[in-house]
Design a protein around this motif. Structure first.
Motif, PDB file in Angstrom:
ATOM      1  N   LYS A 186      -6.822   1.147  -5.016  1.00 38.47           N
ATOM      2  CA  LYS A 186      -7.724   1.933  -4.175  1.00 38.47           C
ATOM      3  C   LYS A 186      -8.239   1.034  -3.053  1.00 38.47           C
ATOM      4  O   LYS A 186      -8.932   0.066  -3.298  1.00 38.47           O
ATOM      5  N   ASN A 187      -7.756   1.274  -1.858  1.00 34.58           N
ATOM      6  CA  ASN A 187      -8.369   0.568  -0.714  1.00 34.58           C
ATOM      7  C   ASN A 187      -8.242   1.448   0.522  1.00 34.58           C
ATOM      8  O   ASN A 187      -7.528   2.451   0.507  1.00 34.58           O
ATOM      9  N   LYS A 188      -8.954   1.073   1.578  1.00 34.78           N
ATOM     10  CA  LYS A 188      -9.022   1.930   2.765  1.00 34.78           C
ATOM     11  C   LYS A 188      -7.645   2.239   3.336  1.00 34.78           C
ATOM     12  O   LYS A 188      -7.385   3.316   3.858  1.00 34.78           O
ATOM     13  N   LYS A 189      -6.715   1.273   3.161  1.00 40.89           N
ATOM     14  CA  LYS A 189      -5.410   1.458   3.816  1.00 40.89           C
ATOM     15  C   LYS A 189      -4.589   2.579   3.169  1.00 40.89           C
ATOM     16  O   LYS A 189      -3.628   3.063   3.725  1.00 40.89           O
ATOM     17  N   ASN A 249       0.817  -1.224   0.000  1.00 38.65           N
ATOM     18  CA  ASN A 249       0.000   0.000   0.000  1.00 38.65           C
ATOM     19  C   ASN A 249       0.843   1.263   0.000  1.00 38.65           C
ATOM     20  O   ASN A 249       0.624   2.172   0.812  1.00 38.65           O
ATOM     21  N   MET A 295      -5.992   5.406   1.736  1.00 36.25           N
ATOM     22  CA  MET A 295      -6.750   6.654   1.534  1.00 36.25           C
ATOM     23  C   MET A 295      -5.745   7.798   1.689  1.00 36.25           C
ATOM     24  O   MET A 295      -4.889   7.766   2.560  1.00 36.25           O
TER      25      MET A 295
END
Ligand code: P6P
Length: 329
Positions: free
Chosen positions: A99-102, A82, A104
């Motif tokens: 694109k992932n929450k980690k 990430n 942002m």
């Protein structure tokens, strides 16, 4: 001797962005480069990377297994940690958005030529990875767009290469000089071996594929004759191994100009602006040299598409300026 990590921390004030991010970027780059080093160093003994993968890449070239292996090594390394929100690669038609929450608010994007000159692996000639990092130009709240990748080269925040040769050396710049680190494969650590690389004065090497001589412009032909005539510190020495990273690394250390002019086969030039010429041009200027397309500064060229090509000349300032005298007549 400093390790790469220790060197980054020691020089953290030279990087305008987060030192932690730079360390994490290099963690990915080091991991993937060590995986490639391991395979490349025994290429003749493994079917894993010799031969072709059977598919064609965006360039229309038959992709070699080693190209695919290297491409996946970098993509997986960046994705799994990430570290970036987007990747563009010579081996991939479109950019890849992560694109992932980690991640942002992660603003970093990377462009890579995972294994430049890979056709040389069958004949045991040095090959290399070239990388280029920018801050995305769009808001982290939006999806990435192609314009995040089509930025002028003078906006790079990090550029470098890894050369897989008699030793594996990582060379990079964040805009504060060019520094090289040699891998000690016995412990998998990169140690500072080439601090503050700078083109030597009075470079006398010229690198070009002279097999294309008849297809060069008259200006390039006149420059080559200039290199070969017996005057002052000439004739220069011709050295060309057909691997940009290998030719550039030698020229950076010994003093020489690398040239890939346009030809009838490559009317726009052969080399790719975004993930070959821009990072090498960034290093060139940081090492006191000059990089142009024969008329314009490479780092000022506004890209139009991800895989666009350009004529490419880079090396000591006085050698490139002499070439430009001939190409601008
Ligand atoms: P030629 C490798 O394919 C590459 O992109 C560069 O690494 C190298 O300098 C150049 O092309 C070699 O091209 O046409 O001289 O074989």
């Amino acid at each position: 001797m400093y390790t790469l990590g220790e060197f980054i921390i020691k020089n953290k004030d030279c990087f305008s962005y987060s030192t932690e991010s730079l360390l994490r970027l290099f963690s990915c780059i080091k991991l993937a480069s060590k995986e490639i080093h391991k395979e490349v160093n025994k290429a003749g003994l493994t079917k894993k990377i010799i031969g072709v993968s059977g598919v064609k890449n965006i360039q229309g070239e038959v992709q070699k297994k080693v190209d695919d292996f290297a491409n996946q090594a970098f993509i997986n390394s960046f994705k799994s940690r990430n570290v970036v929100c987007g990747i563009a690669s010579e081996e991939s038609k479109n950019f890849i958005e992560i694109k992932n929450k980690k991640i942002m608010n992660n603003p970093y994007i990377v462009l890579i030529d995972p294994l430049d000159g890979s056709s040389n692996i069958d004949v045991n000639v040095s090959i290399g990875t070239i990388f280029s990092v920018y801050m995305r130009s769009s808001s982290t709240k939006d999806h990435l767009s192609i314009n995040d990748f089509l930025q002028v080269g003078n906006r790079q925040i990090l550029a470098g290469y890894i050369i897989y040769g008699s030793s594996t050396i990582l060379v990079y710049s964040v805009g504060n000089g060019v520094h090289g680190f040699t891998l000690d494969p016995s412990i998998g650590t990169f140690y500072l071996s080439h601090p503050n690389l700078f083109f030597p004065k009075n470079g006398n090497i010229y690198s070009v594929n002279e097999g294309n001589y008849t297809r060069f412009s008259n200006g390039i032909k006149r420059f080559l004759r200039y290199c070969q005539e017996e005057k002052e510190n000439r004739p220069y020495t011709a050295r060309y191994i057909g691997s940009l990273v290998g030719d550039f690394h030698r020229n950076l250390i010994k003093g020489g100009i690398y040239m890939y002019p346009k030809t009838v086969f490559f009317p726009e030039g052969k080399l790719r602006l975004l993930y070959e010429c821009n990072p090498i041009a960034f290093l060139t200027e940081q090492a006191g040299g000059k990089a142009s397309d024969g008329k314009r500064r490479i780092l000022d060229i506004l890209p139009k598409n991800l895989h666009q090509r350009t004529p490419f000349f880079c090396g000591p300032k006085e050698m490139v300026e002499k070439l430009e005298e001939f190409t601008n007549e």
